[in-house]
Each structure stands twice: as C-alpha cells, then as structure tokens.
Design a protein around this motif. Structure first.
Motif, short mmCIF file in Angstrom:
data_model
loop_
_atom_site.label_atom_id
_atom_site.label_comp_id
_atom_site.label_asym_id
_atom_site.label_seq_id
_atom_site.Cartn_x
_atom_site.Cartn_y
_atom_site.Cartn_z
N ALA A 159 34.43 33.57 38.28
CA ALA A 159 35.20 34.28 37.27
C ALA A 159 34.33 35.33 36.60
CB ALA A 159 35.74 33.30 36.23
N ARG A 160 34.97 36.43 36.24
CA ARG A 160 34.26 37.53 35.59
C ARG A 160 35.14 38.12 34.50
NH1 ARG A 160 30.62 41.94 36.19
NH2 ARG A 160 31.55 43.89 35.51
N GLY B 38 41.86 41.05 40.32
CA GLY B 38 41.64 41.23 38.90
C GLY B 38 42.70 42.09 38.23
N GLU C 141 29.77 36.72 33.93
CA GLU C 141 30.22 36.39 35.28
C GLU C 141 29.60 35.07 35.72
OE1 GLU C 141 30.56 38.36 39.75
OE2 GLU C 141 29.38 39.35 38.19
N ILE D 177 39.54 41.21 33.69
CA ILE D 177 39.34 39.83 34.12
C ILE D 177 39.54 39.77 35.63
CG2 ILE D 177 40.14 37.44 33.90
CD1 ILE D 177 41.17 38.12 31.13
N SER D 178 38.65 39.07 36.33
CA SER D 178 38.78 38.99 37.78
C SER D 178 38.19 37.69 38.29
CB SER D 178 38.09 40.18 38.46
OG SER D 178 36.71 40.16 38.20
N SER D 179 38.52 37.38 39.54
CA SER D 179 37.96 36.23 40.24
C SER D 179 37.54 36.67 41.63
CB SER D 179 38.99 35.09 40.35
OG SER D 179 38.44 33.99 41.06
#
Length: 711
Positions: free
Chosen positions: A185-186, A706, A207, A170-172
C-alpha cells in the motif's frame, strides 16, 4: 590543516548555489522545459549549454511513478548514458557514463563520496519532485563526487498566492504472477498555498511493500531487497518574500526506507545459473541486526535570494546541514570467529555542514551578452563506516574544503555560445590512528589486521572547463566541450583495505578526470535528434581485485580510459502521440594493464522507448520499453568461475504499460504494469556481480492500481 575559523567564516557568508526552479514564477511550465539550473548554477536555456543534458519533466515522472516508484528505475528508463536499474535499493553499478554521479536535492549533495555506499539515488520520494536535471560528464562545479556528472532533483515549489491546493493519492502494488503476500500500500499527500508574502509546501508519503516475486512466483532475494520494506518521506518548503527581489526560503527533508522481514535467503550460485531467492524461515535463521536501508536521513536548507543585489547582479546564499545513516545487510564476510563475531553489519554515517555563495552578473553589449558566475563554497564532511557491533571498519574521515570558482559565458549574435570556467579547491582530510579489521571468509582465509598511523592529507586542485556551441540552424547545432573533475571519492574503501602502516603511504591521491565531448542537436518541426560522443581519462581510477589469500577485494589505483556515445530521438508523431527513444553505449579500460573495466563501472549497451498517447481528454496511456544488450569481456579463472564484477551479461528486454482516466476534474484513477509480458531475466548487475547473494532475478509482472484526488 584548514583553520576552523576560516570554515566558520565561510559558513557565515556563503551558501549553496542552486536557484529554485521557479522561485519568482519567472518561467511558465512550458518555458521550464527549456531551462536548467544544474549545469552552471543559474537559470540558463538548454540551447545555450555545450554539453549533453537530460531533463525529466513532471509528466514523465508521474507516468513512471504509476509503474514503479523507485527513482533508479525512472532514471534508467529516461537517461541515456545511465546504467540499467539494479532492481534493488542499491545503485551500485548504476554509473553515469562509467563513473559515479553526484546525486543532489536542490543542489545539496546526497551522495557520500568519501565512502560511497551507492545509496544516494534513493533519498527522496518521486512525489516531491518537480523535475530532474542530469548533466553528464565529469565536473567540479559542485565539488567532490561528480566524476560521472550530476543528478539533481528539483523539488516542487510553494505557490505564492491564491487558495491552498493539494492532492491525495492512494495505490496498491502487487504481483500478477502470484498474489500471495505481495500486495503493498502507498499513500502520498501534498498541500501548498500562500498568504501575502508567505508561501508553503508540505508533502508526505508512506509506502509498505509486500513481498516481490520474479516471473516464476518466487520471492526475490534479500540482498538490498525491497520486499517487506517500509518507506517514509516528509518534505516541507517555506518561503517569505521581503519584496519583489528578495526571498528567504527554508526546506526540510526526512527520508527513511528499511526492510523489516521474517524472510531468509536460499543462496544460489550465479556461475552455474542458480538464482538466489527468499523464503520464510524461523527466527534463528533470519538475518540478525538492524533493518537495512536509510535510517531517517535528514536534510535542512536555509536559502536567501536577492535578484537585484546590484543593477546587473543576482545573489544566492544558502546554508545546509545533513545527517545520513545508511544501514547495510548482515554479512558473514565480516566475521571474526576468534573474537566471537559470526558476521557483521555496517553503517555509513555522514554529517555535512555546508555553505555556498553564488553571484551572477550579466553585461549586454552590441551583439554580445556576457555572464559571469562566481562565488565561494565551504563544506565540512565527517564520514565513517562502523559496524553495528562496535567494531570500526572505516575510521572517521573529517574533510574541510573551501573552493572559489568563476564561470563565464559569452553569447555572440545570439547563436555562438562560448563557455569557460575555473575552480580552485583546497581540501584537508584528517584521519586519526586506526587499526584495520581482521575479517574471515572461512576459518583459514582471513585478512591480517594492521595498525595505521593517521595524518592530515592536503589536496589542492585547480580544474578547468571550456565549451562552444554554434546554433547554426534548428537543423544543426553542434557543440564541443572539455571539462575536468577533481575526485577523492571512496577514500574509505582504500583505508579499510590498507596494506601499509602509514596513511601517507596509501594511494589516496585525488583523481583528476579529463572529459571530452562532441555532439549536436537537430530540430525538424516535431522531430528532435540529439547525438553525442565522449571520452574521459584519469590517471588514478579505482577498481579492485580479489586477494585469494586474505579473501578481501583490494583497491587498485591505475589509469583509466572510458569512451562511448549516445543518442536521443524526441518525436511528436501527432499532438496526441509522442515518442522518446534513446540508445547508449559505454566501454572502458585499465590502460596500464590493458584490461577492460568491470561492471562496477561499465554497463552493457542500453536502448529505451517511451510512447505516450493521449487517447482522449480523459484517457492517457504510456508504453515503455527497455532493452539491455550483451557485455561479455572476461574469461573464467583457473577454477572455471567468473570472479568479482566480471560475469557475462546476456541481453534482456522489458515492456511496461500505464494509464490514467480522469473521472471528474478532481478525481482520477490510474494503473501500471511493470514487465507486462513477464520476462524471465536477471538484471545486468545480477549477472555481472559474482559476489554472494547478488544473483537475484528481476521482478515478474507487477501491477499497480490507484486513485488521486486534487483540490
């Protein structure tokens, strides 16, 4: 015309030629660093290939993914000879050694060469890729479309035994210049495992981008933009082992990436240094029509492998089906006010049904190993480019092709490698009667519609390749190669700009490309050098010229020569500190007019450096550097403006930083910073393309944060 029955028979008995990276766990991870499958359609050592190749491994993919999830950015950073990234969803102008590459997923073509919309690189999420193989120079080994070479995404492989394994990430990603509305967001997840003879791999990613901002905090323009884009990718691979030698495999890939936004462009003028940027606008000022981008593209492949068909022969059969719909932005250049059209929006539609059979036989003699690779390919490709409003811009092109090939390799005394091959291809391209569109840039600047009589065009081409490599010593391994490619790329752009009333009179002839390359590799303990020089020629290249009367860019078929050189240094400074640096230069001319080729084909010089530092068992950092040089080959026209793809390119450079911290064996956190020093620049394509709306600045400092969980 090729008989339908012949195509059906070919589909039934033949298949795509790519072997999976480790279908039988034949190679360890370290060994895979030195093995490729794209160059000859079978497993072979890099040291036995008399040509320039680049393999991007899993670690390099993951490092760059922290900085930028776009594959075009990764490829530009890691592949010498590939033009700089455009910073957008389009890879127009991102050529490989001055010509269009064929993009593939596990050997299945993703490009649409009959009407090349330059969206082929963006077809799969990087999280599903095990490694990327790039073979440079014209080749016909996979058929039409590989004028510049091959970019092959080798997907991850299902494990054949043991407990299920998986990961969730999870990442931004957000602008560090101006945070407002930029956060995206991904999420990506994958699981694989096996039970007895069955194995599976399932991966998914989603994403949602926020707005993208330049170094001044303004939102990037929307021409192929990535602001407010939504990307989805679902990939599945299922395998069944009948025994130790026979395997059946099924794979499915769904990819969609579309821009859904309430923004509108404020269009600047690149000739006077005004950038194009985006702002929020009322609905009536937003671009009408469908969201731009790939609209749910689907690939399905069924593959059968027999590693012991005979004592010395392996066989790969596979059947593939593909459906592509790439939606382009709404453009006022597609207007026809007389019929009530203020503009238009086109869609490249391509349906492929293909099959390939490849056989690999090996014979060992005293001090000589001989490998024969042979088979048959069949493909039906139906491609068109209608407008969303129902008008037909490029009529449907129905292509049937059947090809047989033989590739040979002799390894003498383990140090002299000779390769030679031939491919015989027969192509029938059918186009029905059609009418070109009346398109108006202004009220008085319109093209003249023309009724064109359709026909079936027959292409028969035999192409050859040969090469030699001498592994004289680790310090010096020279090679020379000659390869031909038969290319009928972008017939669609010729049809839509027809100026004659019979398809037989349009210059749709295939282009035979002759590619020559000489180079060497050198290995000194922890230091490796690679250097290559090349030249490619074609009697019928395709460029374009603007018609001031009609307002249409018309294709020009003229002989071309492209040349250049490139180098790579790979240095393990210490076990913890590793450097990879590249440099590439390419240039080209229309030899008939003795004029330089524009930026749609030729990119400026490029240098890159990637420094990976394993600071401790738990901490890893990566620095990357990109330098793009000047290219100023053209003069202004009589009106004092640059036109077409002939704008001057001024140099720029970008520094990126990424890192990872292993918190526990299962948990890790990571970060990435693109354009660390917030360079204020226009990407090379934005400088050279003078077409409206392309003069968009590059991304300002953008950060990613992330976390990943593995189980």
């Amino acid at each position: 015309m090729l008989k339908t029955s012949l195509c059906l028979l070919s589909v039934a008995v033949s298949a795509c030629a790519i072997a999976d990276e480790n279908s039988k766990n034949k190679y360890s991870a370290d060994q895979l660093e030195h093995v490729i499958v794209s160059g000859s359609r079978i497993f072979e050592s890099i040291d036995e290939v008399p040509a320039s190749i680049t393999v991007i491994n899993q670690q390099q993919i993951q490092q760059h993914l922290k900085v930028n999830p776009e594959l075009s950015s990764l490829l530009a950073q890691m592949v010498p000879g590939l033009a700089p990234s455009t910073g957008s969803s389009s890879n127009s102008g991102q050529t490989l050694r001055g010509r269009a590459p064929l993009v593939m997923i596990d050997g299945v073509p993703q490009s649409t060469p009959l009407r090349n919309g330059s969206l082929g690189i963006k077809t799969l999420d990087a999280s599903a890729i095990a490694r990327i193989e790039v073979i440079k120079g014209a080749t016909s080994i996979y058929g039409n479309g590989a004028a510049g070479g091959i970019i092959n995404y080798i997907t991850k492989q299902a494990k054949s035994d043991g407990q299920p394994e998986g990961e969730i990430s999870i990442s931004s990603r957000f602008s560090a210049v101006k945070l407002d509305e930029s956060a995206g967001a991904r999420i990506s997840a994958a699981i694989n495992g096996g039970l007895d003879k069955f194995s599976y791999l399932i991966s998914a990613s989603y994403e949602q981008n926020g707005v993208q901002r330049d170094s001044e905090g303004d939102i990037l323009g929307l021409q192929y933009g990535l602001s407010d884009s939504e990307t989805q990718n679902y990939f599945t691979k299922l395998s069944y082992d009948f025994d130790d030698d026979k395997q059946l495999e099924f794979s499915y890939n769904f990819y969609s990436s579309q821009q859904k936004t309430d923004l509108g462009d404020v269009t600047g003028d690149g000739n006077i240094g005004e950038k194009t940027y985006a702002i929020h606008v009322p609905k009536e000022l937003q671009k009408p029509g469908k969201p731009q981008g790939p609209e749910g593209n689907v690939n399905i492949t069924l593959k059968y492998l027999d590693y012991a068909l005979f004592d010395n022969t392996q066989m790969t059969l596979d059947l593939y089906k593909q459906n592509i719909e790439n939606v382009f932005f709404f453009s006022t250049n597609l207007a026809n006010l007389d019929d009530g059209y203020s503009g238009g929006q086109s869609v490249i539609k391509s349906d492929k049904l293909g099959a390939r059979a490849t056989f690999n036989s090996q014979f060992d003699f005293d001090n000589l190993t001989t490998t024969l690779i042979y088979g048959i390919d069949a493909l039906n490709d139906k491609t068109s480019q209608p407008l969303v409003d129902g008008r037909i811009w490029v009529p449907e092109m129905d292509m049937d092709s059947v090809a047989g090939f033989l590739q040979t390799k002799w390894v003498i005394n383990d140090d002299i490698i000779l390769k030679a091959g031939v491919r015989k291809e027969s192509i029938d391209l059918t186009v029905a009667d059609y009418q070109t569109l009346k398109l108006c840039r202004t009220a008085t600047q319109c093209s003249v519609p023309l009724s064109v009589r359709g026909d079936t065009i027959n292409y028969d081409a035999t192409t050859y390749n040969a090469g030699i490599k001498y592994n004289l010593s680790p310090a010096f391994s020279p090679f020379f190669s000659y390869s031909q490619g038969s290319d009928i790329s972008d017939i669609g752009i010729l049809l839509r700009a027809a100026t004659v009333n019979d398809i037989a009179l349009i210059q749709t002839q295939a282009s035979i490309i002759d590619n020559y390359e000489v180079g060497f590799t050198s290995q000194f303990d922890d230091l490796r050098f690679e250097l290559a020089a090349y030249k490619s020629t074609s009697e019928l290249g395709t460029s374009n010229k603007f018609n001031d009367v009609t307002g249409v860019y018309e294709p020009i078929r003229a002989p071309q020569k492209i040349w250049g050189f490139e180098g790579l240094v790979n240095y393990a400074i210490t076990p913890q500190l590793k450097l990879v640096a590249t440099y590439s230069y390419v240039e080209g001319k229309d030899t008939q007019a003795d004029e330089y080729l524009g930026a749609k084909q030729i990119s400026p010089p490029k240098a890159t450096a990637n420094l990976a530092w394993q600071a401790s068992d738990d901490i890893a950092l990566t620095f990357s550097y990109l330098y793009v040089g000047d290219r100023k080959r053209f003069d202004k026209n009589e009106q004092g403006q640059y036109v077409g793809d002939q704008g001057p390119v001024s140099s720029y450079d970008i520094v990126n930083l990424s890192g990872q911290y292993q918190i526990t064996p299962q948990w890790s956190s990571y970060f990435g910073v693109e354009n660390l020093f917030n360079s204020d620049y226009y990407p090379a394509r934005a400088q050279s393309y003078t077409y409206g709306g392309y003069n968009i600045k590059g991304l300002g400092t953008t950060a990613t944060l992330g976390a990943k969980y593995q189980f």
